[in-house]
Scaffold this active site. Structure first.
Site, mmCIF file in Angstrom:
data_model
loop_
_atom_site.group_PDB
_atom_site.id
_atom_site.type_symbol
_atom_site.label_atom_id
_atom_site.label_comp_id
_atom_site.label_asym_id
_atom_site.label_seq_id
_atom_site.Cartn_x
_atom_site.Cartn_y
_atom_site.Cartn_z
ATOM 1 N N HIS A 1 41.873 51.832 8.203
ATOM 2 C CA HIS A 1 41.478 50.711 9.060
ATOM 3 C C HIS A 1 42.577 49.654 9.165
ATOM 4 C CE1 HIS A 1 38.741 48.216 11.261
ATOM 5 N NE2 HIS A 1 38.750 47.250 10.371
ATOM 6 N N ASP B 1 39.458 56.199 10.043
ATOM 7 C CA ASP B 1 39.048 54.787 9.983
ATOM 8 C C ASP B 1 37.520 54.717 9.951
ATOM 9 O OD1 ASP B 1 38.512 52.093 10.334
ATOM 10 O OD2 ASP B 1 39.867 51.834 12.028
ATOM 11 N N SER C 1 38.950 45.479 14.562
ATOM 12 C CA SER C 1 37.739 45.417 13.735
ATOM 13 C C SER C 1 36.669 44.552 14.419
ATOM 14 C CB SER C 1 38.108 44.882 12.347
ATOM 15 O OG SER C 1 37.058 45.026 11.427
#
Length: 474
Positions: free
Chosen positions: A449, A356, A291
Site C-alpha cells: 500500500h 495492496d 488510500s
C-alpha cells in the site's frame, strides 16, 4: 442520533460515542436495531447475523482507536522525530554519534520544509520524472501520484516542493473540518501546473490515512452508509462522506455559510476551483488521492453531480486514485459510471498495485455490499499492467491465497536490492522501506500500500493503458 430525513430516507449510522458494553453485546443476540443507542437505521431490524457482527466489529475497532488515539499520536511523533533526527545528522547512527561528539547535533523542526512524515521517509523522492512531459499519456498519472504522496507532508514541505522542485504554483494547503468528529481531520492541497503556454491544470490532492492518525482510521472503519435524496442512487460509505464535509443532520445542501474557522472540504475546494477556473476558460483540473484520499477524490464529483455543478464537471479532466478503498454499493457504482463519468466525459483511473490490501476493503460480499466501479489499472510486482473490471483476489482476507501473497512479498523484498541496478538511482530503497517490506512476510498487502510502488508503476509501467476506455474481462 437524529438523522434528518430530508437528505436520506435509507441509512445506517453508527456512533461509537454513544455505546455501552451490554448494549453492544445485545446486537449479537438480538435483531432489534431500534433499541441500540449506537445505531440509527431506517430499518428497525437486522436479521442477518453477519451484518450485525460487522456492526459490532466496526464499533469495537472505533472505540479502541479512540482509546489509543493519544498513544498512537505520541508513537507516531516519536518515530517521525527519530527518522528525521537521523536524516539531518548524517543519515545513520554513525553520523549521529559523530555529530554528538562534535557538539553539532541538529534537532528536527516538525514544521520545517525538510521534515518528512512517516510516509515521506518510506519514499524520499521529491522530483518529478523529467522524462514524462505534458502531453505524455503518463503525465497526469505521474503528477497525481507524486501530489498524493506529497499530501502527507507539512505545509512548508509541500510549498517548497511544488515551487522549487516542480516549478509550479502553490495554491494552498488546507485543514478541513469533520463535523461528526468535531475536529479538523481532512487535509488537502492545491497546485497549478502552467508548465507550457497551452497547459493550465489545477491539481487537488487529498491526504490519505496517516499510519498513526486514529481519527482517519475511524473514518476507514466506520461502515455507516447513506442513500442520498436528489437523484444519487445507491448506498455510499458514511465515514468517507463525513470526511468530505457532510453536514451533520443536514446532509449536502448546495449552498452553505462557510465558517472560516471550520471549513468543510467539499465546499471549500468547490469554491476555490470556481474562482481559479474563472481566470482561464481553457484551464482544467484533476482530483487525486492515495488510500482514504482516493476515496474522497472519487466522491467529490458525485456531490458535484448531486448539486448539478455541470460546468465544474465538464472541466474535470480526470480522477486518479491510488490504493483506493471501496466507497459504495453496486447501484452507486452504476450511477457513477452512467450518470457522472460517462455523462460528463470524466476519466477515472483507479490504480491498484499487486496485493495492496486497501483496495480490497471494505469487503465486496452480501453482508457489506461494497463494490468498485470504473477502470481498474492493476499492476503486478514487475509493474506490468492489466486493465481489469476488478483486481484479483477482490477480498483481501482470502485464506486460499495467503501463501501466494507471502511469496510475492518475499520477491518484493529481494527486488528492493536489485531494482536500482535495472532502473537507476531514482529507485534506490532505503533501510526503512526495506524494514517495512520485511513486515509483508507476516502481513502481505501492507507494504504494497506504500506510495513507493505507485510512483514506480506510473513511471515504469506502459502508457497504452491510458488509451483503452473499456476493461478486459477476467
Amino acid at each position: 442520533m437524529a438523522c434528518n430525513k430530508s437528505f436520506s430516507t435509507n441509512y445506517m449510522l453508527l456512533d461509537p460515542n454513544d455505546v455501552g458494553f451490554f448494549d453492544l453485546i445485545h446486537i449479537l443476540i438480538s435483531n432489534n436495531l431500534e433499541k441500540r443507542k449506537f445505531v440509527d437505521s431506517s430499518d428497525d431490524k437486522e436479521d442477518d447475523f453477519q451484518r450485525r457482527w460487522l456492526i459490532f466489529l466496526s464499533i469495537v475497532v472505533q472505540k479502541l482507536l479512540q482509546f489509543v488515539s493519544k498513544p498512537m499520536a505520541v508513537i507516531g511523533w516519536a518515530i517521525e522525530m527519530f527518522l528525521n533526527f537521523l536524516s539531518i545528522n548524517g543519515c545513520s547512527l554513525h553520523g549521529l554519534l559523530l555529530n554528538l561528539l562534535r557538539g553539532k547535533i541538529i534537532v528536527p523542526d516538525s514544521n520545517s520544509e525538510t521534515f518528512l512524515s512517516f510516509i515521506g521517509n518510506l519514499d524520499k523522492r521529491v522530483k518529478l520524472d523529467s522524462r514524462i512531459k505534458p502531453g505524455d499519456g503518463k503525465y497526469n498519472a505521474a503528477l497525481s501520484v507524486m501530489a498524493s504522496k506529497l499530501s502527507y507532508e507539512n505545509h512548508a514541505c509541500i510549498k517548497t516542493t511544488v515551487q522549487d522542485h516542480w516549478k509550479m504554483e502553490f495554491v494552498g494547503f488546507y485543514d478541513f473540518w469533520n463535523e461528526y468528529q468535531g475536529k479538523a481531520t481532512t487535509q488537502a492541497f492545491m497546485l497549478r501546473d502552467r508548465s507550457s503556454a497551452d497547459h493550465d491544470t489545477i491539481v487537488v490532492a487529498f491526504r490519505g490515512t496517516e499510519p498513526f492518525d486514529a481519527d482517519a482510521w475511524c473514518s476507514d472503519f466506520d461502515i455507516s452508509w447513506y442513500e442520498l435524496e436528489g437523484g444519487v442512487n445507491g448506498k455510499i460509505h458514511g465515514g468517507f462522506m463525513k470526511a468530505l464535509g457532510l453536514k451533520k443532520n443536514i446532509g449536502w445542501p448546495k449552498k452553505i455559510e462557510q465558517d472560516d474557522k471550520h471549513p468543510l472540504a467539499y465546499y471549500a475546494v468547490r469554491d476555490m476551483l470556481k474562482k481559479l477556473l474563472s481566470e482561464n476558460d481553457k484551464a482544467r483540473y484533476i482530483i487525486t488521492g492515495h488510500s482514504l484520499g482516493g476515496a474522497l477524490a472519487i466522491l467529490f464529483p458525485a456531490i458535484l453531480a448531486l448539486h448539478e455543478e455541470n460546468e465544474l464537471l465538464e472541466k474535470l479532466e480526470g480522477v486518479y486514485t491510488f490504493g483506493q478503498p471501496r466507497v459504495g454499493d453496486k447501484e452507486f457504482g452504476q450511477y457513477m459510471e452512467n450518470e457522472v463519468l460517462k455523462e460528463h466525459n470524466v476519466r477515472y483511473f483507479r490504480f491498484v498495485y499487486s496485493n495492496d490490501m486497501v483496495p480490497r476493503l471494505p469487503y465486496d460480499d452480501k453482508a457489506l455490499m461494497f463494490k468498485h466501479f470504473g477502470t481498474c489499472l492493476y499492476y503486478n510486482r514487475n509493474y506490468e499492467a492489466q486493465i481489469l473490471p476488478e483486481e484479483p483476489n477482490k477480498n483481501y482476507f482470502s485464506p486460499s491465497v495467503q501463501i501466494t501473497m507471502m511469496v510475492n512479498a518475499f520477491y518484493e523484498l529481494t527486488r528492493s536490492f536489485t531494482i536500482p541496478n535495472k532502473y537507476g538511482p531514482d529507485y534506490v530503497e532505503g533501510y526503512f522501506l526495506r524494514l517495512f517490506r520485511l513486515s509483508g512476510l507476516l502481513m502481505p498487502g501492507a507494504p504494497a500500500h506504500c506510495p513507493q510502488d505507485y510512483v514506480n508503476l506510473t513511471r515504469l509501467g506502459p502508457s497504452d493503458v491510458f488509451v483503452s476506455p473499456k476493461p478486459k474481462q477476467l
